[in-house]
Write a protein that holds these residues in place. Structure first.
Motif, short mmCIF file in Angstrom:
data_model
loop_
_atom_site.label_atom_id
_atom_site.label_comp_id
_atom_site.label_asym_id
_atom_site.label_seq_id
_atom_site.Cartn_x
_atom_site.Cartn_y
_atom_site.Cartn_z
N ALA A 1 0.83 -1.21 0.00
CA ALA A 1 0.00 0.00 0.00
C ALA A 1 0.87 1.25 0.00
CB ALA A 1 -0.94 -0.01 1.21
N MET A 2 1.95 1.25 0.78
CA MET A 2 2.83 2.41 0.82
C MET A 2 3.55 2.59 -0.51
SD MET A 2 5.88 3.31 3.55
CE MET A 2 7.11 2.24 2.81
N HIS A 3 4.02 1.50 -1.10
CA HIS A 3 4.70 1.60 -2.39
C HIS A 3 3.75 2.13 -3.47
CE1 HIS A 3 7.60 0.76 -5.53
NE2 HIS A 3 6.63 0.20 -6.22
N ASP A 4 2.51 1.64 -3.47
CA ASP A 4 1.54 2.12 -4.46
C ASP A 4 1.27 3.62 -4.27
OD1 ASP A 4 1.42 -0.44 -5.45
OD2 ASP A 4 -0.53 -0.92 -4.54
N TRP A 5 1.22 4.06 -3.02
CA TRP A 5 1.01 5.49 -2.76
C TRP A 5 2.20 6.29 -3.29
CZ3 TRP A 5 3.04 9.81 -0.72
CH2 TRP A 5 2.18 10.88 -0.44
N LEU A 6 3.41 5.81 -3.02
CA LEU A 6 4.60 6.51 -3.52
C LEU A 6 4.63 6.53 -5.05
CD1 LEU A 6 7.27 5.13 -1.02
CD2 LEU A 6 6.49 7.51 -1.18
N ALA A 7 4.23 5.43 -5.67
CA ALA A 7 4.24 5.38 -7.13
C ALA A 7 3.34 6.45 -7.73
CB ALA A 7 3.80 4.00 -7.61
N GLU A 8 2.27 6.79 -7.03
CA GLU A 8 1.35 7.81 -7.52
C GLU A 8 1.80 9.22 -7.17
OE1 GLU A 8 -3.37 9.15 -7.11
OE2 GLU A 8 -2.67 7.24 -6.24
N HIS A 9 2.32 9.41 -5.96
CA HIS A 9 2.59 10.76 -5.46
C HIS A 9 4.07 11.14 -5.45
CE1 HIS A 9 -1.60 11.18 -4.15
NE2 HIS A 9 -1.51 9.93 -3.71
N ALA A 10 4.95 10.15 -5.44
CA ALA A 10 6.40 10.40 -5.44
C ALA A 10 7.06 9.35 -6.32
CB ALA A 10 6.95 10.36 -4.01
N PRO A 11 6.79 9.38 -7.62
CA PRO A 11 7.24 8.29 -8.50
C PRO A 11 8.75 8.10 -8.54
CG PRO A 11 6.35 10.15 -9.76
CD PRO A 11 5.99 10.39 -8.34
N ALA A 12 9.52 9.17 -8.40
CA ALA A 12 10.97 9.00 -8.41
C ALA A 12 11.43 8.16 -7.22
CB ALA A 12 11.66 10.37 -8.40
N THR A 13 10.81 8.38 -6.07
CA THR A 13 11.14 7.58 -4.89
C THR A 13 10.74 6.13 -5.08
OG1 THR A 13 10.86 9.52 -3.46
CG2 THR A 13 10.76 7.36 -2.40
N ALA A 14 9.56 5.91 -5.66
CA ALA A 14 9.10 4.54 -5.89
C ALA A 14 10.02 3.80 -6.85
CB ALA A 14 7.67 4.56 -6.42
N ARG A 15 10.54 4.52 -7.86
CA ARG A 15 11.45 3.87 -8.81
C ARG A 15 12.79 3.56 -8.15
NH1 ARG A 15 9.18 7.74 -12.36
NH2 ARG A 15 10.95 9.16 -11.98
N MET A 16 13.29 4.47 -7.33
CA MET A 16 14.59 4.28 -6.70
C MET A 16 14.53 3.26 -5.56
SD MET A 16 17.10 7.15 -4.95
CE MET A 16 17.44 7.93 -6.52
N HIS A 17 13.39 3.24 -4.86
CA HIS A 17 13.26 2.36 -3.70
C HIS A 17 12.00 1.52 -3.85
CE1 HIS A 17 15.93 5.51 -2.02
NE2 HIS A 17 16.42 4.51 -1.32
N GLY A 18 12.16 0.36 -4.47
CA GLY A 18 11.07 -0.60 -4.49
C GLY A 18 10.86 -1.17 -3.09
N ILE A 19 9.96 -2.12 -2.97
CA ILE A 19 9.64 -2.66 -1.65
C ILE A 19 10.87 -3.27 -0.98
CG2 ILE A 19 8.31 -4.43 -0.44
CD1 ILE A 19 6.02 -3.88 -2.40
N ASP A 20 11.63 -4.07 -1.71
CA ASP A 20 12.82 -4.69 -1.13
C ASP A 20 13.86 -3.65 -0.76
OD1 ASP A 20 11.70 -7.19 -1.35
OD2 ASP A 20 12.71 -7.67 -3.25
#
Length: 245
Positions: A38-57
């Motif tokens: 859920a947190m990763h999905d939120w980041l992918a929508e609102h902070a995509p650069a962070t989601a790309r740099m920091h996946g769940i693992d």
């Protein structure tokens, strides 16, 4: 009644129960996996650069690294996750102010727990005779998880300033219950954190081991000190023992 009879009767010696939450009342791993997603999905929508740099693992690895650098956060898992989010957002060039709503996405999903099958009925029975208090190193919320109808309150590691197995968190719980330690039994699945800690603080203990062969069984722990120290396969047998006429 002779003193030995009182000492042998848990109904007469145990006035209240403290209970661990994660892996005691519900399985922790699927809960955390849903919350991390859920947190990763939120980041992918609102902070995509962070989601790309920091996946769940990668976010798990960052959190572990932050924990090593900040051992003082070991008792406050929520703050540890917030600090990790701040570092991830800054490293990716996203707005650090997004750390709090990103944490909220995790926290809200983290409260969506699924109780083990016997838990609701067992808590109904236990709460009818004993005051219940949650004692947890985690960050589950009593109201959000639906536990507040059974529990008088909670003492978390964040509130106590120390984590289990430190005896001080158990002593704070006893103070909140207005009970001496020898009038309280602690129930939990983690032997080191729950059972060793509770015994060091002077509480009785019930070590919950949910192996299939132990379901419906209760045993005396032969290695325990004096007092009521049991190994149980589920909460139903604990209720049966404590509420037996």
């Amino acid at each position: 009644m002779p003193p030995t009879a009182r000492a042998d009767n848990p109904r007469m010696t145990i006035r209240a129960l403290t209970l661990d939450l994660d892996d005691t009342l519900w399985p922790l791993l699927p809960t955390l996996l849903r919350a991390e997603r859920a947190m990763h999905d939120w980041l992918a929508e609102h902070a995509p650069a962070t989601a790309r740099m920091h996946g769940i693992d990668a976010m798990r690895e960052l959190r572990a690294e932050v924990g090593r650098r900040h051992p003082g956060l070991a008792h406050d898992l929520s703050q540890l996750r917030r600090v990790s989010l701040l570092e991830a957002l800054r490293a990716a060039g996203d707005d650090p102010a997004l750390a709090e709503p990103a944490f909220d996405a995790f926290f809200d999903a983290r409260q969506q727990v699924v109780f083990y099958d016997e838990v609701a009925d067992a808590l109904d029975r236990l709460a009818s005779r004993h005051r219940l208090l949650a004692v947890s190193n985690g960050n589950a919320d009593l109201a959000a998880t639906g536990l507040s109808r059974w529990f008088a309150g909670s003492v978390s590691a964040r509130q106590a300033g120390v984590a289990k197995p430190d005896p001080r968190i158990f002593h704070q719980a006893c103070a909140a219950l207005d009970c001496a330690p020898d009038a309280v039994m602690h129930v939990g699945d983690d032997h080191a954190a729950d059972i060793v800690g509770a015994r060091a603080a002077g509480l009785h203990s019930a070590w919950l081991r949910r192996e299939p062969e132990r379901v419906g069984r209760i045993e005396i722990d032969p290695c325990a000190p004096s007092g009521h120290h049991w190994v149980i396969g589920d909460l139903t047998v604990l209720a049966d023992r404590l509420l037996a006429d």
